[in-house]
Write a protein that holds these residues in place. Structure first.
Motif, mmCIF file in Angstrom:
data_model
loop_
_atom_site.group_PDB
_atom_site.id
_atom_site.type_symbol
_atom_site.label_atom_id
_atom_site.label_comp_id
_atom_site.label_asym_id
_atom_site.label_seq_id
_atom_site.Cartn_x
_atom_site.Cartn_y
_atom_site.Cartn_z
ATOM 1 N N ASP A 191 0.874 -1.166 0.000
ATOM 2 C CA ASP A 191 0.000 0.000 0.000
ATOM 3 C C ASP A 191 0.915 1.221 0.000
ATOM 4 O OD1 ASP A 191 -1.936 1.932 0.455
ATOM 5 O OD2 ASP A 191 -2.882 0.870 2.113
ATOM 6 N N LEU A 192 0.648 2.182 -0.861
ATOM 7 C CA LEU A 192 1.518 3.360 -1.015
ATOM 8 C C LEU A 192 0.709 4.642 -0.879
ATOM 9 C CD1 LEU A 192 4.069 4.962 -1.964
ATOM 10 C CD2 LEU A 192 3.358 4.460 -4.313
ATOM 11 N N ILE A 193 1.164 5.528 0.000
ATOM 12 C CA ILE A 193 0.536 6.842 0.160
ATOM 13 C C ILE A 193 1.620 7.910 0.084
ATOM 14 C CG2 ILE A 193 -0.638 8.385 1.778
ATOM 15 C CD1 ILE A 193 -2.324 6.053 2.686
ATOM 16 N N GLN A 194 1.341 8.978 -0.664
ATOM 17 C CA GLN A 194 2.344 10.023 -0.884
ATOM 18 C C GLN A 194 1.723 11.415 -0.766
ATOM 19 O OE1 GLN A 194 3.793 11.318 -4.914
ATOM 20 N NE2 GLN A 194 5.643 10.177 -4.345
ATOM 21 N N TRP A 195 2.515 12.353 -0.237
ATOM 22 C CA TRP A 195 2.130 13.771 -0.198
ATOM 23 C C TRP A 195 3.175 14.577 -0.961
ATOM 24 C CZ3 TRP A 195 4.801 17.998 2.061
ATOM 25 C CH2 TRP A 195 4.087 19.207 2.034
ATOM 26 N N ARG A 196 2.693 15.544 -1.779
ATOM 27 C CA ARG A 196 3.570 16.379 -2.573
ATOM 28 C C ARG A 196 3.430 17.838 -2.152
ATOM 29 N NH1 ARG A 196 2.249 13.694 -8.560
ATOM 30 N NH2 ARG A 196 2.766 11.538 -7.939
ATOM 31 N N SER A 197 4.567 18.462 -1.855
ATOM 32 C CA SER A 197 4.549 19.811 -1.289
ATOM 33 C C SER A 197 4.090 20.879 -2.269
ATOM 34 C CB SER A 197 5.938 20.173 -0.756
ATOM 35 O OG SER A 197 6.896 20.219 -1.816
ATOM 36 N N GLY A 198 4.566 20.796 -3.511
ATOM 37 C CA GLY A 198 4.195 21.822 -4.483
ATOM 38 C C GLY A 198 2.755 21.715 -4.936
ATOM 39 N N GLU A 199 2.311 20.494 -5.171
ATOM 40 C CA GLU A 199 0.924 20.262 -5.599
ATOM 41 C C GLU A 199 -0.049 20.311 -4.434
ATOM 42 O OE1 GLU A 199 0.695 16.919 -8.529
ATOM 43 O OE2 GLU A 199 2.882 16.938 -8.274
ATOM 44 N N LYS A 200 0.506 20.256 -3.212
ATOM 45 C CA LYS A 200 -0.282 20.374 -1.978
ATOM 46 C C LYS A 200 -1.434 19.366 -1.923
ATOM 47 C CE LYS A 200 0.754 25.215 -0.934
ATOM 48 N NZ LYS A 200 1.861 25.335 -1.905
ATOM 49 N N LYS A 201 -1.129 18.121 -2.232
ATOM 50 C CA LYS A 201 -2.152 17.086 -2.145
ATOM 51 C C LYS A 201 -1.518 15.716 -1.968
ATOM 52 C CE LYS A 201 -2.690 16.507 -7.180
ATOM 53 N NZ LYS A 201 -3.678 16.530 -8.295
ATOM 54 N N GLY A 202 -2.377 14.770 -1.563
ATOM 55 C CA GLY A 202 -1.917 13.421 -1.338
ATOM 56 C C GLY A 202 -2.384 12.472 -2.420
ATOM 57 N N PHE A 203 -1.694 11.349 -2.531
ATOM 58 C CA PHE A 203 -2.022 10.319 -3.513
ATOM 59 C C PHE A 203 -2.083 8.975 -2.791
ATOM 60 C CE2 PHE A 203 -0.161 13.816 -5.733
ATOM 61 C CZ PHE A 203 -0.813 13.873 -6.965
ATOM 62 N N ASP A 204 -3.055 8.152 -3.177
ATOM 63 C CA ASP A 204 -3.286 6.875 -2.521
ATOM 64 C C ASP A 204 -3.252 5.768 -3.565
ATOM 65 O OD1 ASP A 204 -4.111 4.742 -0.983
ATOM 66 O OD2 ASP A 204 -5.799 5.784 -0.062
ATOM 67 N N GLY A 205 -2.165 5.023 -3.608
ATOM 68 C CA GLY A 205 -2.016 3.982 -4.618
ATOM 69 C C GLY A 205 -1.433 2.709 -4.056
ATOM 70 N N HIS A 206 -0.653 1.998 -4.872
ATOM 71 C CA HIS A 206 -0.054 0.747 -4.442
ATOM 72 C C HIS A 206 1.089 0.370 -5.383
ATOM 73 C CE1 HIS A 206 -2.994 -0.604 -7.511
ATOM 74 N NE2 HIS A 206 -2.071 -1.494 -7.803
ATOM 75 N N VAL A 207 1.871 -0.610 -4.955
ATOM 76 C CA VAL A 207 2.918 -1.171 -5.802
ATOM 77 C C VAL A 207 2.718 -2.675 -5.844
ATOM 78 C CG1 VAL A 207 5.388 -1.450 -6.200
ATOM 79 C CG2 VAL A 207 4.538 0.647 -5.130
ATOM 80 N N ALA A 208 2.382 -3.202 -7.022
ATOM 81 C CA ALA A 208 2.266 -4.646 -7.241
ATOM 82 C C ALA A 208 3.173 -4.982 -8.433
ATOM 83 C CB ALA A 208 0.812 -5.058 -7.488
ATOM 84 N N ASP A 209 2.601 -5.334 -9.566
ATOM 85 C CA ASP A 209 3.427 -5.580 -10.748
ATOM 86 C C ASP A 209 3.951 -4.270 -11.335
ATOM 87 O OD1 ASP A 209 0.724 -4.977 -11.397
ATOM 88 O OD2 ASP A 209 1.049 -5.682 -13.441
ATOM 89 N N LYS A 210 3.384 -3.154 -10.875
ATOM 90 C CA LYS A 210 3.853 -1.824 -11.235
ATOM 91 C C LYS A 210 3.364 -0.847 -10.161
ATOM 92 C CE LYS A 210 -0.172 -0.936 -14.168
ATOM 93 N NZ LYS A 210 -0.630 -0.569 -15.538
#
Length: 292
Positions: A191-210
């Motif tokens: 399970d992958l969650i990321q926050w980006r400072s310039g875009e000021k938002k979070g992303f909720d994804g994952h890493v499996a085969d990609k």
């Protein structure tokens, strides 16, 4: 009476419209225990390198089931120095690149949401070209459940880093992070969650085969702020998850955990990463999220 009813109805509508709008991180983080974790600049040290005994002395320990953090937790800064300077496994050192970033990690939950807080002092900029001109800083963490990903119990996020991933020497720019034999259906993913400072938002994804930066439904909120030279980034994440690639978190259980900071407008492997640690929900672990 009519005004009271209208006000109550409006409150109910607002609550329904925002889902977890009432979710609130701890008001006083100073009361939440902090784990000091040093992120290191990893150079070219993909999973293939750490498991090759002729190049990495710890490969034998890995085969015996030992964790990377068991040996390297206190020397992460020294390792980062060797790689950032080009002394070891970095063919293209970046002058002025911070070798490591000491971070304080705090966790708590309220029975519905997990709260993760990362705080650190901003390193001096290297002056190198900005690889991601939109985002001076990105923060991401990964969770893995059950140890279905090979080496997830021992090496944290390293199982997603390969010699043919983008930004590795000679690799195609189209190849993202991936898990060998990764499969959402088989539960073999991060399970992958990321926050980006310039875009000021979070992303909720994952890493499996990609790597996929969407599809998850666990992320409620991600906020970051820079005060002086000090960063503070807080994630609010549903314990239940509920989306594609979401790991459901339960009280009394422990999960494989790792995180990274893309400092200095970095992309790809030019980030700072943690070793593999354990996150416990009301359970003893490297980092424990206790109910508040």
């Amino acid at each position: 009476m009519r005004k009271t009813l209208i006000a109550s109805a409006m409150t109910a509508l607002l609550t329904l419209g925002t889902g977890s709008a009432l979710a609130a991180a701890p008001a006083d983080w100073s009361k939440i225990p902090a784990k000091d974790i040093t992120l290191l600049y990893p150079g070219v040290s993909p999973v293939e390198w750490i498991t090759k005994g002729t190049e990495h002395g710890g490969a034998r320990a890995l085969k015996k089931g030992e964790r990377c953090a068991d040996c390297h937790d206190e020397e992460a800064g020294d390792m980062g120095m060797k790689m950032a300077s080009g002394q070891k496994i970095e063919p293209a050192p970046i002058a002025g690149k911070a070798p490591s970033i000491p971070v304080k990690v705090q966790a708590a939950h309220d029975g519905e949401n997990l709260y993760l807080r990362f705080t650190w002092t901003q390193p001096k900029a290297s002056g190198a070209p900005k690889l991601d001109d939109k985002n001076p800083v990105k923060v991401a963490f990964m969770l893995e459940s059950g140890g279905k990903v090979e080496l997830a119990d021992q090496a944290g996020c390293w199982a997603t880093c390969h010699t043919d991933s983008r930004t590795m020497p000679g690799a195609a720019d189209t190849k993202t992070k991936y898990v060998k034999g990764g499969s959402l259906a088989e539960g073999k993913f991060y399970d992958l969650i990321q926050w980006r400072s310039g875009e000021k938002k979070g992303f909720d994804g994952h890493v499996a085969d990609k790597r996929v930066m969407e599809g998850g439904k666990g992320l409620v909120k991600a906020d970051g702020k820079l005060e002086g030279n000090n960063w503070s980034v807080v994630f609010t994440r549903k314990l239940s998850g509920g989306g594609e690639g979401d790991v459901s978190l339960e009280s009394g259980k422990v999960y494989n955990f790792g995180f990274a900071i893309h400092d200095d407008n970095a992309v790809g492997r030019f980030h700072h990463v943690s070793l593999g640690y354990k996150l416990g929900i009301d359970a003893k672990a490297d980092i424990t999220a206790a109910k508040q």
